[in-house]
Design a protein around this motif. Structure first.
Motif, PDB file in Angstrom:
ATOM      1  N   SER A  63       0.815  -1.084   0.067  1.00  0.00           N
ATOM      2  CA  SER A  63      -0.163  -0.103  -0.025  1.00  0.00           C
ATOM      3  C   SER A  63       0.816   1.178  -0.025  1.00  0.00           C
ATOM      4  O   SER A  63       0.346   2.429  -0.320  1.00  0.00           O
ATOM      5  N   ASP A  64       2.030   1.197   0.591  1.00  0.00           N
ATOM      6  CA  ASP A  64       2.972   2.219   0.527  1.00  0.00           C
ATOM      7  C   ASP A  64       3.999   2.313  -0.785  1.00  0.00           C
ATOM      8  O   ASP A  64       4.999   3.176  -0.651  1.00  0.00           O
ATOM      9  N   SER A  65       3.903   1.177  -1.436  1.00  0.00           N
ATOM     10  CA  SER A  65       4.812   1.293  -2.742  1.00  0.00           C
ATOM     11  C   SER A  65       4.024   2.185  -4.011  1.00  0.00           C
ATOM     12  O   SER A  65       3.482   1.626  -4.752  1.00  0.00           O
ATOM     13  N   VAL A  66       4.474   3.680  -3.887  1.00  0.00           N
ATOM     14  CA  VAL A  66       3.646   4.327  -4.862  1.00  0.00           C
ATOM     15  C   VAL A  66       4.673   5.404  -5.308  1.00  0.00           C
ATOM     16  O   VAL A  66       5.618   5.656  -4.944  1.00  0.00           O
ATOM     17  N   ALA A  67       3.991   6.098  -6.310  1.00  0.00           N
ATOM     18  CA  ALA A  67       4.891   7.119  -7.284  1.00  0.00           C
ATOM     19  C   ALA A  67       4.450   8.467  -6.712  1.00  0.00           C
ATOM     20  O   ALA A  67       3.404   8.653  -6.304  1.00  0.00           O
ATOM     21  N   VAL A  68       5.313   9.360  -6.470  1.00  0.00           N
ATOM     22  CA  VAL A  68       5.205  10.873  -6.172  1.00  0.00           C
ATOM     23  C   VAL A  68       5.622  11.857  -7.005  1.00  0.00           C
ATOM     24  O   VAL A  68       6.969  11.149  -7.667  1.00  0.00           O
ATOM     25  N   GLN A  69       5.313  12.733  -7.248  1.00  0.00           N
ATOM     26  CA  GLN A  69       5.939  13.879  -8.313  1.00  0.00           C
ATOM     27  C   GLN A  69       6.929  14.490  -7.275  1.00  0.00           C
ATOM     28  O   GLN A  69       6.593  15.267  -6.401  1.00  0.00           O
ATOM     29  N   LEU A  70       8.235  14.800  -7.958  1.00  0.00           N
ATOM     30  CA  LEU A  70       9.152  15.378  -7.325  1.00  0.00           C
ATOM     31  C   LEU A  70       9.090  17.026  -7.664  1.00  0.00           C
ATOM     32  O   LEU A  70       9.313  17.868  -6.791  1.00  0.00           O
ATOM     33  N   ALA A  71       8.980  17.051  -9.072  1.00  0.00           N
ATOM     34  CA  ALA A  71       8.737  18.521  -9.635  1.00  0.00           C
ATOM     35  C   ALA A  71       7.947  18.258 -11.052  1.00  0.00           C
ATOM     36  O   ALA A  71       8.286  16.963 -11.540  1.00  0.00           O
ATOM     37  N   ASP A  72       7.075  19.190 -11.196  1.00  0.00           N
ATOM     38  CA  ASP A  72       6.451  19.174 -12.771  1.00  0.00           C
ATOM     39  C   ASP A  72       7.493  19.571 -13.743  1.00  0.00           C
ATOM     40  O   ASP A  72       8.684  19.898 -13.410  1.00  0.00           O
ATOM     41  N   VAL A 125      21.977   3.631 -36.355  1.00  0.00           N
ATOM     42  CA  VAL A 125      20.657   4.007 -35.621  1.00  0.00           C
ATOM     43  C   VAL A 125      19.487   4.132 -36.599  1.00  0.00           C
ATOM     44  O   VAL A 125      19.716   4.693 -37.975  1.00  0.00           O
ATOM     45  N   SER A 126      18.284   3.644 -36.411  1.00  0.00           N
ATOM     46  CA  SER A 126      17.200   3.788 -37.110  1.00  0.00           C
ATOM     47  C   SER A 126      16.726   5.076 -37.486  1.00  0.00           C
ATOM     48  O   SER A 126      16.450   5.438 -38.320  1.00  0.00           O
ATOM     49  N   TYR A 127      16.559   5.682 -36.149  1.00  0.00           N
ATOM     50  CA  TYR A 127      16.033   7.037 -36.026  1.00  0.00           C
ATOM     51  C   TYR A 127      16.621   7.875 -34.740  1.00  0.00           C
ATOM     52  O   TYR A 127      16.713   7.089 -33.870  1.00  0.00           O
ATOM     53  N   PHE A 128      16.300   9.210 -34.709  1.00  0.00           N
ATOM     54  CA  PHE A 128      16.448   9.860 -33.353  1.00  0.00           C
ATOM     55  C   PHE A 128      15.320  10.416 -32.992  1.00  0.00           C
ATOM     56  O   PHE A 128      14.652  11.295 -34.001  1.00  0.00           O
ATOM     57  N   ILE A 129      14.709  10.500 -31.848  1.00  0.00           N
ATOM     58  CA  ILE A 129      13.500  11.122 -31.338  1.00  0.00           C
ATOM     59  C   ILE A 129      13.939  12.373 -30.465  1.00  0.00           C
ATOM     60  O   ILE A 129      14.654  11.991 -29.463  1.00  0.00           O
ATOM     61  N   CYS A 130      13.687  13.546 -30.808  1.00  0.00           N
ATOM     62  CA  CYS A 130      14.006  14.800 -30.068  1.00  0.00           C
ATOM     63  C   CYS A 130      12.863  14.977 -29.059  1.00  0.00           C
ATOM     64  O   CYS A 130      11.584  15.351 -29.653  1.00  0.00           O
ATOM     65  N   THR A 131      13.030  15.248 -27.917  1.00  0.00           N
ATOM     66  CA  THR A 131      11.987  15.633 -26.909  1.00  0.00           C
ATOM     67  C   THR A 131      12.290  16.126 -25.793  1.00  0.00           C
ATOM     68  O   THR A 131      13.556  16.838 -25.777  1.00  0.00           O
ATOM     69  N   ARG A 132      11.233  16.210 -24.611  1.00  0.00           N
ATOM     70  CA  ARG A 132      11.463  16.859 -23.615  1.00  0.00           C
ATOM     71  C   ARG A 132      10.959  16.389 -22.562  1.00  0.00           C
ATOM     72  O   ARG A 132       9.874  15.659 -22.595  1.00  0.00           O
ATOM     73  N   PRO A 133      11.216  16.958 -20.836  1.00  0.00           N
ATOM     74  CA  PRO A 133      10.308  16.535 -19.977  1.00  0.00           C
ATOM     75  C   PRO A 133       8.828  16.939 -20.207  1.00  0.00           C
ATOM     76  O   PRO A 133       8.358  18.059 -20.794  1.00  0.00           O
ATOM     77  N   GLY A 134       7.935  15.955 -20.273  1.00  0.00           N
ATOM     78  CA  GLY A 134       6.575  16.195 -20.330  1.00  0.00           C
ATOM     79  C   GLY A 134       5.591  15.897 -19.300  1.00  0.00           C
ATOM     80  O   GLY A 134       6.141  15.634 -18.147  1.00  0.00           O
ATOM     81  N   LYS A 135       4.506  16.430 -19.504  1.00  0.00           N
ATOM     82  CA  LYS A 135       3.266  16.368 -18.433  1.00  0.00           C
ATOM     83  C   LYS A 135       2.802  14.830 -18.580  1.00  0.00           C
ATOM     84  O   LYS A 135       3.174  13.986 -19.421  1.00  0.00           O
ATOM     85  N   GLY A 136       1.875  14.853 -17.362  1.00  0.00           N
ATOM     86  CA  GLY A 136       1.436  13.465 -17.113  1.00  0.00           C
ATOM     87  C   GLY A 136       0.240  13.155 -18.024  1.00  0.00           C
ATOM     88  O   GLY A 136      -0.138  13.620 -18.900  1.00  0.00           O
TER      89      GLY A 136
END
Ligand code: ATP
Ligand code: DP6
Length: 428
Positions: free
Chosen positions: A186-195, A397-408
């Motif tokens: 019950s206490d093995s959960v995810a929490v957000q550290l920063a958005d 390399v088949s291809y590259f994906i350019c991305t960034r930290p994202g929302k939930g």
């Protein structure tokens, strides 16, 4: 046969991101409940570039639970899907849609059947955490359909039972999965550290080396590691707890040097723990010789550059496969990284640059790379100038994906994006 008034179909569609661990989860203390031997930390990737979309439906006309993944019907009989369904059904609430004349009471959920259709916009089971995005979306969308009145962290504990890393995909930004102490999980959960806005200058580049399905699944790999590796015990007890604290601090202070050092060290230790398994798990064994070389070349390219600059510019991390995830300090560094990657791994001569670099293509312009001609004209990076010019690995390399930290996760209200037909509840 259901009468006319019983022919309704109620739909919910959601979109959920994938995540990449910077402090890895590897090893369970409870296989069934999926309880880990250590905490882990991840960065959620922008769902605009890598995500799962899932539509779930309920109707009195459905006679059994069914699921379609990427257009193909799959079985829901597996223990993990069943654990999530059981947990969700036991928490389901009353649902009423007066407009459509739908009334479902809590107790009905035990008898009603559901349809689920899911689509990953990236390769499935190829080390890009499809199970994380997939199972998180499964739980998130069904929780809405069934009116499960639980907070995100409780939902993460349900997603965890589908696939460990899935619990971290319930949040955007930077996420910690707390291992917990309770036997029932019950206490093995995810929490957000920063958005995701907290540290939005980071740029993430994924080198997709293989989209082929891997042979050793994370699940069986980590089971063998727990059974045989002494190094894992040391890692879980001594190394990770300290690293977690340092990583939380690095994220809080946007301290890229520490963030990069910890990320690379933890990826390398995860692979060391795999090698310490008997028989050794060498994830690169599943791939061709050229792909193994790519793994080492990417590590060496980043390590050499970081050393030449005197301070880390880029972090690298690899999960259970040869795909590399690189995190650059900012857009300027990402442009320089892309130049280096394209110098070492140019596309095949008949390829076009816009399908070789996908996601946020604006990094290409920042790097002054408009077309293949610019790629061919790239000079060797200064840090390798005095050394023997390294060979180019064209096409590795088949291809590259350019991305960034994202929302939930988010719900998609526009029914035209649903993967199930609102009349029949079958895939469109
Ligand atoms: N959209 C989805 N919905 C539900 N389940 C999914 C979805 N996508 C993947 N899965 C499940 O996850 C399994 C793949 O998980 P696996 O751990 O082998 O690969 P991965 O998650 O892509 O890679 P890794 O976890 O090593 O990064 C699939 O066989 C399927 O059971
Ligand atoms: C290397 C990893 O990606 C392992 C992920 O393992 P899974 O979450 O796919 O394993 P199960 O819990 O058995 O489904 C590291 C990480 O994501 O933390």
């Amino acid at each position: 046969m259901a009468d006319e008034s019983q022919k309704w179909v109620l739909l919910v569609t959601a979109r959920t991101p994938t995540n990449i661990a910077v402090i890895k989860y590897w090893g369970k203390r409870d296989e069934k409940l999926i309880l880990p031997v250590n905490d882990s930390i991840s960065v959620t990737l922008d769902p605009d570039h890598l995500c799962t979309t899932t539509t779930v439906a309920v109707s009195p006309t459905f006679d059994h639970d069914r699921m379609w993944l990427n257009g193909k019907e799959i079985s829901l009989s597996g223990g993990r899907f069943q654990s999530c369904l059981r947990e969700l059904r036991s928490r389901a609430g009353d649902v009423e849609d007066k407009e459509k004349g739908i009334k479902i009471s809590k107790e009905d959920w035990g008898k009603l059947h559901i349809h689920i259709a899911s689509y990953n916009n990236f390769p499935t089971a190829a080390g890009l955490a499809s199970s994380a995005a997939g199972l998180a979306c499964f739980v998130f969308s069904l929780a809405k359909l069934m009116n499960v009145n639980e907070d995100q962290s409780k939902l993460s504990a349900i997603a965890r039972q589908g696939s460990g890393s899935a619990c971290r995909s319930l949040y955007g930004g930077f996420v910690k999965w707390i291992m917990g102490k309770e036997e029932n999980g019950s206490d093995s959960v995810a929490v957000q550290l920063a958005d995701e806005k907290h540290w939005d200058e980071l740029v993430i580049i994924v080198a997709v080396v293989s989209s082929r399905q891997k042979e050793t699944s994370s699940t069986s790999g980590m089971r063998e590691t727990v059974e045989t590796s002494l190094l894992l015990q040391h890692r879980a007890k001594e190394v990770v707890p300290k690293r977690i604290l340092k990583m939380e601090e690095a994220i809080r202070n946007r301290d890229f040097a520490s963030f990069a050092q910890l990320t690379c060290a933890d990826s390398n230790q995860f692979h060391a723990v795999c090698l310490d398994t008997s028989p050794p798990i060498f994830y690169m064994n599943d791939t061709s010789h050229r792909q193994k070389i790519t793994y080492f070349r990417i590590i060496s390219l980043v390590e050499k550059w970081n050393r030449a600059e005197g301070t880390p510019q880029v972090a690298y991390t690899f999960d259970a496969g040869p795909n590399a995830v690189m995190i650059a300090h900012n857009r300027k560094v990402a442009g320089l990284l892309l130049q280096r990657l394209l110098y070492h791994f140019p596309p095949n001569t008949d390829a076009d640059l816009s399908s070789y670099i996908v996601g946020d293509k604006s990094i290409l312009q920042d790097a002054g790379l408009e077309g293949l001609k610019d790629v061919e004209a790239l000079p060797p990076p200064p840090e390798i100038k005095d050394n023997i010019p390294s060979q180019k690995s064209r096409g590795d390399v088949s291809y590259f994906i350019c991305t960034r930290p994202g929302k939930g996760p988010v719900y998609v209200s526009d029914e035209s994006h649903a993967l199930l037909n609102p009349e029949t509840g079958l895939p469109k």
